[in-house]
Design an enzyme around this catalytic site. Sequence first.
Site, short mmCIF file in Angstrom:
data_model
loop_
_atom_site.label_atom_id
_atom_site.label_comp_id
_atom_site.label_asym_id
_atom_site.label_seq_id
_atom_site.Cartn_x
_atom_site.Cartn_y
_atom_site.Cartn_z
N GLU A 55 1.24 -1.38 0.09
CA GLU A 55 0.39 -0.50 0.52
C GLU A 55 0.74 1.21 -0.07
O GLU A 55 0.74 2.38 -0.64
CB GLU A 55 -0.98 0.28 0.95
N GLN A 83 -7.19 -2.48 -0.79
CA GLN A 83 -8.95 -3.08 -0.95
C GLN A 83 -9.82 -3.35 -0.80
O GLN A 83 -10.57 -3.82 -0.50
CB GLN A 83 -7.97 -4.79 -1.43
N PHE A 84 -9.69 -2.79 1.12
CA PHE A 84 -10.17 -2.05 2.51
C PHE A 84 -10.01 -1.31 3.06
O PHE A 84 -8.95 -0.98 2.70
CB PHE A 84 -10.69 -3.40 3.26
N HIS A 86 -11.57 -5.26 8.40
CA HIS A 86 -12.23 -6.01 6.88
C HIS A 86 -13.77 -4.83 7.09
O HIS A 86 -14.89 -4.59 6.20
CB HIS A 86 -13.05 -6.73 6.59
#
Lengths: 321, 323, 400
Positions: free
Chosen positions: A58, A80-81, A125
């Site tokens: 990231e 992605q999250f 998440h």
Amino acid sequence: MSLTYLEAIREAQAKALADDPRVFIYGQDVGDFGGAFKATKNLAAEFPGRVLDAPISEDAIIGAAIGAAIEGFRPIVEMQFADFSTPGFNQIINHAATLFWRTNVPCPITVRLPSGGTSGSGPFHSQSMEAIYAHYPGLIVMTPATVEDAYSMLLEAVAIDDPVIFCEHKYLYYHLKAECLPTEAMPVGKARIARAGRDLTIVAYSAMLHEALAAAEEMAGEGTEIEVVDLRTIKPLDTDTVVASVARTGRLLCVGEAWPWGGVTAEVIARVATEGFDLLDAPPQRLNAKDTPIPYHPDLWSVHRPTARSIVAAARNLLRM
Amino acid sequence: MLLSRVLDEKMASLYRGGKIHGGVFLGRGQEALSVSVGLALRKGDIFAPLIRDGAGRLAFGEPVLDAVRTYLGSALGPMRGRDGNVHRGRPREGLFPMISHLGAMISVVNGALLARRFRKVEGIVGATCVGEGGTSTGAFHEALNQAAIERLPLVLVVANNQFAYSTPNSRQFACRELGDKAIGYGVTAHKVDGTDLEQCLHTLGGAVGQARAGGGPQLVVAELLRLCGHGEHDDAHYITAQLKHSRLGRDCLKVAEEHLLRQHWADAAGVRKFRQEAVLEIEQAVALVQREAGPDPFKENWCALASRHLSERFETPDPAANP
Amino acid sequence: MKQIPIIMPQLGESIAEATVINFLIKAGEEVAADQDIIEVETNKATMNVSSPGKGIVRDFKAKLNESYPVGAVLGHVEISVEETRRLGLDQPASEEAQAPANGGSVAKTGDTERKRKVEPTVRGLPVPAHAAGASYMSPRMKARMDELGLHAADLAGVAGSGAAGRVTIQDFERFLANLEKHKLTSASTMRVAVADAMRRSWTRPIATVALPCLFEALLAHRKASHPKAGPALYALRALAVALAENSAVAGRLIGNKIVHPPSIDLGFAVEAEEGVLVPVLRKADVRPLSELVGRYNELVELARQRRLPNDATGGSIATVTNFGTFGLTWATPIPLPEQTLVLGLGAGKKVPHWDEKKGQFVPVTEANLTLSFDHRVLDGGAAGRLLSKVAALLQEPETL
């Protein structure tokens, strides 16, 4: 034809790629796989070479986006999250957010954060990180609550010259549908009166908007008319619309899915207390998630964050004051 | 190199004279390595220098005034007082200003190289430097890996000056030598004696050339000794005399000077003249900048967004009340 | 020749001071620019302070083994005109740049923390706003009431539906809307002013004592007088004489202090359209009744015509009101908000009075004297004594 919130996001990205050759998408699994949530489905094929798969890095993903932005590109980065944006936090807040102020060179990156909880998603998440990013000067933070806003605000995000943190809600991805894409939209930075009312104002954003609307519907049956404000963008925050609503109703309940300390609800109340003190007929109230990490078990999760049920209780309580 | 050394000396003295706000970081001992990077690059390349790359910056084309203005906080400097000392650059001209988090600039150079690739611009190179300390960061790892996957024309120069602030190599990495990491990433390694200008020029020229020709990322590891404190506030007492007197501890400027003289490319008078010219240039720059005003807090727009219409006013309108 | 200071430089990010451990140069010696002249020690390292310019060291202010904060002047170097120019110090702007602008963030060496006991500004336990028994007026209510010029007294007729019976903005707006259904006329400015005065006065505990007063002597005296004074003026003069003996009873209580009246200036109530005006007779204790009559009548006329000059009102320490002119025998007037006393005079009535000498009831004219007072300043006893004194003085009108 009806489309979901998720499809609207996909459509917006397709349009951005088609309209502006400076746009490209970078993130994990976004290429042929189409993204963990299929937000970029088919885009790699439609726009070859412009939808790139990234390694699980990231920091490097955001850093590369910044470098490309310096060179004049307008990257869309998919984390992605939202929860996984933290390894890239440094590049976002210390680099992207400071670049223009320090060098006069804008940093037009868009960072998409799939945010919010769904049943069983657990502590890593489910997070809503809008307040953390909003705290840093130099960032725009968007929290679209409707299919139409997911579409038009993402397009706007790409067009804005500043780094935009785009908090899309995972629960709304498949649960929210609209008939068609909008042709026009409210300007970014303006909040929307989602429901006109008289007795109490609920300020909400993202998925909580829908819980607030459900609560308002329930209370309408008792003769109480609740006004619901959809913030749409957290930063900048449309204080004027919120204050005008409190001017009409005199009572404020602010609802957010994130944690209480220093959250969006705290910011809204601080602003209303400073700028609209004389409009309040009762102490302003807020409703947030419980001050713990987000639990995994559905039974725990069901009470961890505000729901229509808890919003109704809070509203009733406020009306009694 | 000499100009950079003289500039450093002047900044250090201004610092001790209380004329500089905040920290001063010098590149003493690193000039040979740094200048070789700058000289190997061309206009149109991308360079993200780090703390001790004063010489490289000058070689790449950064004006002396940029350095002096940034250190002295002149409103006319490239950062306009909003950032200082070594956090300076001109992004649109390919000179990226660093942020303090080590390793963070590498992926930014990667992104810029990707952008050039999108534009089908060929034959360019992106270079950036870190110290051996910077190789320990996650950012370094992620970015080098990313550059390797994309096979970018990146030249990553690691200046192993033996100490990251006070931390010696033995507490910084456990591999045999830093160049060994290249295998792990799938990139090409180069090793060089950082005190020897001739070797540096040769090695960097080679590495940059290979990157430019499509050889993928090049990891250059140079061995040298930091000949100053981490910053001018640090007296570096932890650097032993033994190290200072070793081959590693040679002053690259002296080495280069001796080489010059040996080769008869200049004589002692000529070398003195070089120094005088450098001193004059720096003194003139400093005298000029010392007359310049710093940023006026009451004239600042205090807006961090390029999109002015989206910025918010948090303070009461009285500018005298809140800076 | 110019003198420039040798400043303790910023030696490290968290360093605030350093100790001088060695002087490398003596005062009077020549130094080159940037030459090291003082050795200092911080808790991290030993460092050198260098000369700010080429010249002669003038003096050292610093002492060996003493600590000085960053930015402190350690001494001076005298430099030539050319050096001044070379350093760019010939411009006024750069002269300010000589001393680092550390501002208030530099901690002074040896500044011991002044230990002060911190007193809370608000004492007591905070009570949750919606707890039973705790009532409040919301900011919105306050703002709305301000806007309409209303006070809590105006809300007496509103039943609150909020927590602990508080009046909510909805209750209030409903109340106002209801008012619209009734006939509404505008109150005059005078009316509103009097309302405000009475409301403010009523914030004090007011009590009244009364005494029937024989008027025979007064009426006889009046019959024989030219010009004639009204009974109110007799009462005013009697009050003046009584207060001259003990003016503290007309004083005001502010906190724990009694503010004594500066002079016996007494006001008297005159009914004017829509309200009451109170002209004042200054120093009524000094002048006899006969001398007050003319002025009194003049003031009454001016008051009735609403042409009272500013200096004829205000500043009185007590007021006399003759409610007897309305035929009332009994009333409890409210003192003006800035006064402690109001003396009231009722209508004279013929009543039977027991004459001890004659052994029978005889008809006499009697009027009630009432005294309403701020019970914080005086009690029934003092009030009674004052009233008795006034009544006694009215039995000997020739002394007034």
